[in-house]
Motif scaffolding. Structure first.
Motif, PDB file in Angstrom:
ATOM      1  N   SER A   1       0.827  -1.219   0.000  1.00  0.00           N
ATOM      2  CA  SER A   1       0.000   0.000   0.000  1.00  0.00           C
ATOM      3  C   SER A   1       0.853   1.257   0.000  1.00  0.00           C
ATOM      4  CB  SER A   1      -0.914   0.015   1.228  1.00  0.00           C
ATOM      5  OG  SER A   1      -1.790  -1.081   1.196  1.00  0.00           O
TER       6      SER A   1
ATOM      7  N   GLU B   1       1.003   3.786  -3.249  1.00  0.00           N
ATOM      8  CA  GLU B   1       0.599   5.176  -3.099  1.00  0.00           C
ATOM      9  C   GLU B   1       1.787   6.116  -3.299  1.00  0.00           C
ATOM     10  OE1 GLU B   1      -1.395   7.541   0.440  1.00  0.00           O
ATOM     11  OE2 GLU B   1      -2.828   6.501  -0.851  1.00  0.00           O
TER      12      GLU B   1
ATOM     13  N   TYR C   1      -7.430   1.035  -7.310  1.00  0.00           N
ATOM     14  CA  TYR C   1      -6.702   2.169  -6.725  1.00  0.00           C
ATOM     15  C   TYR C   1      -6.284   3.142  -7.825  1.00  0.00           C
ATOM     16  CZ  TYR C   1      -3.558   5.137  -4.230  1.00  0.00           C
ATOM     17  OH  TYR C   1      -2.974   6.259  -3.701  1.00  0.00           O
TER      18      TYR C   1
ATOM     19  N   VAL D   1      -9.559   5.200  -6.523  1.00  0.00           N
ATOM     20  CA  VAL D   1      -9.108   5.742  -5.239  1.00  0.00           C
ATOM     21  C   VAL D   1      -8.001   6.772  -5.415  1.00  0.00           C
ATOM     22  CG1 VAL D   1      -8.114   5.169  -2.983  1.00  0.00           C
ATOM     23  CG2 VAL D   1      -9.774   3.625  -4.048  1.00  0.00           C
TER      24      VAL D   1
END
Length: 130
Positions: free
Chosen positions: A52, A56, A114, A118
């Protein structure tokens, strides 16, 4: 944000993929199935956080949308694939590819979610705060 959500994700997926590893390897005996389960659970918990953060970090570091999307998908997914298969192989999991296939498919799908949902939302939120 990412740490809080990856903690919940780690617990949920550790249980799911631990059960999966047990089931897929149970024909080889309890001890082997348990070793595959422990391997999968430990990997899932560590991976949820590292993956994660890496995903990101890459997503926010690259400005070009196409390169951001390609790099954010390829780099973490290649790393997780190589590590998961290598760790299960090293630990003697008999059904390595089947054990790894389902978790990897879900990880790939979640990374696409994602990248296209996201991540862009987080970029907008970050821009609005500035």
């Amino acid at each position: 944000y990412i740490l809080k959500n990856s903690g919940k994700t780690a617990v949920i997926f550790a249980i799911i993929w631990g059960i999966w590893a047990w089931w897929i390897n149970s024909d080889h005996g309890t001890e082997i199935a348990l070793r595959a389960t422990r391997t999968q659970i430990a990997f899932t918990i560590v991976n949820a956080f590292v993956y994660s953060l890496l995903m990101e970090g890459i997503f926010f570091a690259i400005r070009s949308v196409i390169w951001r999307n390609i790099t954010t998908f390829i780099v973490p997914n290649v790393i997780v694939t190589v590590l998961l298969i290598s760790i299960h192989t090293w630990r003697g999991t008999p059904n390595v590819l089947v054990t790894a296939a389902a978790p990897l498919a879900i990880v790939f799908a979640l990374s696409l979610a994602y990248i296209f949902v996201v991540g862009p939302r987080r970029l907008k939120e970050k821009a609005a705060v500035r």
